[in-house]
Design a protein around this motif. Sequence first.
Motif, mmCIF file in Angstrom:
data_model
loop_
_atom_site.group_PDB
_atom_site.id
_atom_site.type_symbol
_atom_site.label_atom_id
_atom_site.label_comp_id
_atom_site.label_asym_id
_atom_site.label_seq_id
_atom_site.Cartn_x
_atom_site.Cartn_y
_atom_site.Cartn_z
ATOM 1 N N GLU A 1 34.931 43.567 32.560
ATOM 2 C CA GLU A 1 35.132 44.994 32.449
ATOM 3 C C GLU A 1 34.191 45.785 33.100
ATOM 4 O OE1 GLU A 1 36.093 46.502 28.756
ATOM 5 O OE2 GLU A 1 37.950 45.325 28.461
ATOM 6 N N GLY A 2 32.784 44.989 33.494
ATOM 7 C CA GLY A 2 31.608 45.845 33.923
ATOM 8 C C GLY A 2 30.300 45.375 33.224
ATOM 9 N N ILE A 3 29.390 46.288 33.572
ATOM 10 C CA ILE A 3 28.119 46.308 33.038
ATOM 11 C C ILE A 3 28.022 46.461 31.453
ATOM 12 C CG2 ILE A 3 25.568 46.709 33.059
ATOM 13 C CD1 ILE A 3 26.060 47.083 36.057
ATOM 14 N N LEU A 4 27.468 45.633 30.389
ATOM 15 C CA LEU A 4 27.400 46.074 29.180
ATOM 16 C C LEU A 4 25.998 46.309 28.839
ATOM 17 C CD1 LEU A 4 29.337 42.806 27.963
ATOM 18 C CD2 LEU A 4 30.395 45.152 27.983
ATOM 19 N N GLU A 5 25.078 45.717 29.463
ATOM 20 C CA GLU A 5 23.721 46.113 28.969
ATOM 21 C C GLU A 5 22.705 45.999 30.387
ATOM 22 O OE1 GLU A 5 20.628 44.539 25.380
ATOM 23 O OE2 GLU A 5 21.970 43.363 26.545
ATOM 24 N N ASP A 6 21.771 46.928 30.547
ATOM 25 C CA ASP A 6 20.933 46.798 31.478
ATOM 26 C C ASP A 6 19.388 47.102 30.753
ATOM 27 O OD1 ASP A 6 19.306 47.123 33.693
ATOM 28 O OD2 ASP A 6 20.764 48.659 34.699
ATOM 29 N N LYS A 7 18.631 46.031 30.841
ATOM 30 C CA LYS A 7 17.297 46.408 30.245
ATOM 31 C C LYS A 7 16.100 45.773 31.179
ATOM 32 C CE LYS A 7 17.467 42.683 27.089
ATOM 33 N NZ LYS A 7 17.416 42.242 25.582
ATOM 34 N N PHE A 8 14.946 45.956 30.873
ATOM 35 C CA PHE A 8 13.827 45.203 31.518
ATOM 36 C C PHE A 8 13.022 44.504 30.473
ATOM 37 C CE2 PHE A 8 14.287 48.849 34.520
ATOM 38 C CZ PHE A 8 14.242 48.142 35.734
ATOM 39 N N ILE A 9 12.680 43.398 30.794
ATOM 40 C CA ILE A 9 11.669 42.277 29.907
ATOM 41 C C ILE A 9 10.383 42.144 30.632
ATOM 42 C CG2 ILE A 9 13.838 41.400 28.604
ATOM 43 C CD1 ILE A 9 13.662 39.030 30.321
ATOM 44 N N ILE A 10 9.292 41.974 30.070
ATOM 45 C CA ILE A 10 8.105 41.433 30.426
ATOM 46 C C ILE A 10 8.012 39.970 30.051
ATOM 47 C CG2 ILE A 10 5.608 41.985 30.219
ATOM 48 C CD1 ILE A 10 7.051 44.310 31.536
ATOM 49 N N LEU B 1 30.904 32.149 35.576
ATOM 50 C CA LEU B 1 29.642 32.856 35.215
ATOM 51 C C LEU B 1 29.418 32.989 33.912
ATOM 52 C CD1 LEU B 1 30.315 35.774 37.975
ATOM 53 C CD2 LEU B 1 28.613 33.983 37.958
ATOM 54 N N LEU B 2 28.246 33.013 33.391
ATOM 55 C CA LEU B 2 27.773 33.405 31.761
ATOM 56 C C LEU B 2 27.633 34.815 31.583
ATOM 57 C CD1 LEU B 2 25.675 30.315 31.388
ATOM 58 C CD2 LEU B 2 27.731 30.490 30.999
ATOM 59 N N GLY B 3 27.922 35.767 32.458
ATOM 60 C CA GLY B 3 27.706 37.125 32.167
ATOM 61 C C GLY B 3 26.079 37.810 32.100
ATOM 62 N N LEU B 4 25.341 36.960 32.819
ATOM 63 C CA LEU B 4 23.958 37.276 32.831
ATOM 64 C C LEU B 4 23.481 37.354 34.315
ATOM 65 C CD1 LEU B 4 22.238 35.488 29.871
ATOM 66 C CD2 LEU B 4 22.391 38.035 30.009
ATOM 67 N N LEU C 1 7.581 41.565 35.582
ATOM 68 C CA LEU C 1 8.898 42.395 34.961
ATOM 69 C C LEU C 1 10.127 41.816 35.658
ATOM 70 C CD1 LEU C 1 9.303 45.067 34.031
ATOM 71 C CD2 LEU C 1 9.192 45.957 36.009
ATOM 72 N N ARG C 2 11.100 41.582 34.553
ATOM 73 C CA ARG C 2 12.494 41.286 35.057
ATOM 74 C C ARG C 2 13.348 42.107 34.479
ATOM 75 N NH1 ARG C 2 9.521 38.106 36.981
ATOM 76 N NH2 ARG C 2 9.435 35.744 37.111
ATOM 77 N N ARG C 3 14.467 42.414 35.459
ATOM 78 C CA ARG C 3 15.369 43.216 34.926
ATOM 79 C C ARG C 3 16.531 42.333 34.391
ATOM 80 N NH1 ARG C 3 19.494 47.028 38.902
ATOM 81 N NH2 ARG C 3 20.533 47.830 37.084
ATOM 82 N N VAL C 4 17.062 42.847 33.504
ATOM 83 C CA VAL C 4 18.149 41.993 32.909
ATOM 84 C C VAL C 4 19.844 42.702 32.629
ATOM 85 C CG1 VAL C 4 19.033 40.259 31.002
ATOM 86 C CG2 VAL C 4 16.464 40.573 31.389
ATOM 87 N N ILE C 5 20.608 42.157 33.280
ATOM 88 C CA ILE C 5 21.892 42.689 33.192
ATOM 89 C C ILE C 5 22.780 41.796 32.546
ATOM 90 C CG2 ILE C 5 24.046 43.660 34.490
ATOM 91 C CD1 ILE C 5 21.879 44.421 36.787
#
Length: 264
Positions: free
Chosen positions: A169-178, A235-238, A160-164
């Motif tokens: 301006e801040g956080i655009l997306e927050d999800k989990f990947i297997i 930073l690449l924003g990930l 399990l990995r969390r990807v932000i």
Amino acid sequence: MYTIGHVAKFLGVSRDTLKFYEEKGLVKPKQNKENGYRKYNRFDIYDITTVNFYREMDIEIKKIKELRKSKSIEGIKSLLEEKEQKVLEEIEYKKLLLRKIQIVKEDCEKIKKFLGEYTVKEMKPLEIKGEIEHFTAFDEYETLKENTDSLKNAITLTSLRRVIRFNDEGILEDKFIIVRKVNDTHEENEGEILSHPKCMYTIIEDGRWSTGGKNIDHNVEASLRRVAIEKGYELLGLVYINLLLTTYEEGLEHVFLEMYVPIK
């Protein structure tokens, strides 16, 4: 003729085991109706040693009873081949289990070395097996479990990995990947391959014991930006976050998170 005590002693089995074999019909000693004493002859000895022989190979009592009824040499060979296959599968399982134990031990050393420290590391290739758009999307979990490579076919720490995804301006997306670790870059993979040759790498603390249950995302984001500026990284924003280990202090979880932050 031999008593149960004699047989137990020279065959190295307990009286209870001999009685169990008798209850299952695997051995049938003669019993004195007057005093209830059992008497074993040489054929009973053969039966007991044969049962012990198959039990040493972990053959089930049910299968041994089938052998007792009728089994040719080919039938016995077939039974042993079936058991052999199960043992080989168990060996493979134990190998995987041992490797996972070793990985967690390595993670413990990693925490001691990198907690609160920043360095540059490669994020090794990962194959994406599926994703959860939000951690509350429970209906997506069963599909993901079918694609995991864990020992028990469950979503685990190692998959399990969390990807932000963020910008200025801040956080655009927050999800989990297997994900599944890719050991050979030339092997065929069904899913998309993630690979970042250059990342800021660190390990941070989370959990109620260290944060009081507060959300630390923005604090972590600020720290990443500060370190990137200090070291001249773009930073690449990930951010990829892996839950390395959870311990407990005073009944509260103490979580250690591994972070890969891709940079140019």
